[in-house]
Enzyme design. Sequence first.
Site, PDB file in Angstrom:
ATOM      1  CE  LYS A 200      39.914   1.665  22.872  1.00  0.00           C
ATOM      2  NZ  LYS A 200      41.231   1.125  22.515  1.00  0.00           N
TER       3      LYS A 200
HETATM    4  C1  E4P Z   1      43.783   3.406  23.095  1.00  0.00           C
HETATM    5  O1  E4P Z   1      43.046   2.668  23.698  1.00  0.00           O
HETATM    6  C2  E4P Z   1      44.494   3.044  21.872  1.00  0.00           C
HETATM    7  O2  E4P Z   1      44.516   1.650  21.775  1.00  0.00           O
HETATM    8  C3  E4P Z   1      45.934   3.459  21.858  1.00  0.00           C
HETATM    9  O3  E4P Z   1      46.372   3.951  23.097  1.00  0.00           O
HETATM   10  C4  E4P Z   1      46.390   4.178  20.666  1.00  0.00           C
HETATM   11  O4  E4P Z   1      47.783   4.388  20.774  1.00  0.00           O
HETATM   12  P1  E4P Z   1      48.698   4.781  19.537  1.00  0.00           P
HETATM   13  O5  E4P Z   1      48.472   6.222  19.232  1.00  0.00           O
HETATM   14  O6  E4P Z   1      50.089   4.521  20.023  1.00  0.00           O
HETATM   15  O7  E4P Z   1      48.283   3.896  18.382  1.00  0.00           O
END
Ligand code: E4P
Length: 217
Positions: free
Chosen positions: A87
């Site tokens: 990622k």
């Molecule tokens: C994406 O991969 C992130 O981990 C995540 O969806 C972020 O979500 P949030 O805005 O609820 O922190």
Amino acid sequence: MKFFIDTANLAQIKEAQALGVLDGVTTNPSLMAKEGISGKENILQHYRDICELVDGDVSAEVIATDFENMVKEGEELAALNPQIVVKLPMIADGVKACKYFSDKGIKTNVTLVFSVGQALLAAKAGATYMSPFLGRLDDVSTDGLHLISEIRHIYDNYGFETQILSASVRHTMHVINCAKIGSDVMTGPLSSITGLLSHPLTDSGLAKFLEDYKKGN
Ligand code: E4P
């Protein structure tokens, strides 16, 4: 639409996996910290543990923000398990690293996407997944679902293979609307998946069926 769970909590991952509808897991440094996982070795071990629990892809985020170290860190993460997806943040070096990994056949997830231009760049760099954060856009009075539908349109125009991984999903209506738009994947908390089960007519209908069965047996 694939269902990913957005957590580093092993019990919640197990619960979603047991339901039989889980296609993968996404994590980020904040989610790891929330579970109290810190230190390189503990973090790597936690990714191994998550991979043991699920069959699908597991996104593991790099901490480095420069190309060289992103590559080093990403290669180390990818070597943990074939399920690992590297990622990378949507910054210039993240795009370069995405191209590097896609050329090597290593799966990538370009994260922190908030615009169609960023989504286009991620696809051009050959990202496996591209994560637009819909909940965080909604948080600042911007229509996150509209962004996802625009990205869907553009990706379809050119047949980009990059999968739209709708992230920052907060609730069941986000899940349903992502499915309507044609998002390839959604990632959200356990509640956004289990919440789809609930309907009062299901509960009352089942109670009545059981009551009637008991009358005749
Ligand atoms: C994406 O991969 C992130 O981990 C995540 O969806 C972020 O979500 P949030 O805005 O609820 O922190």
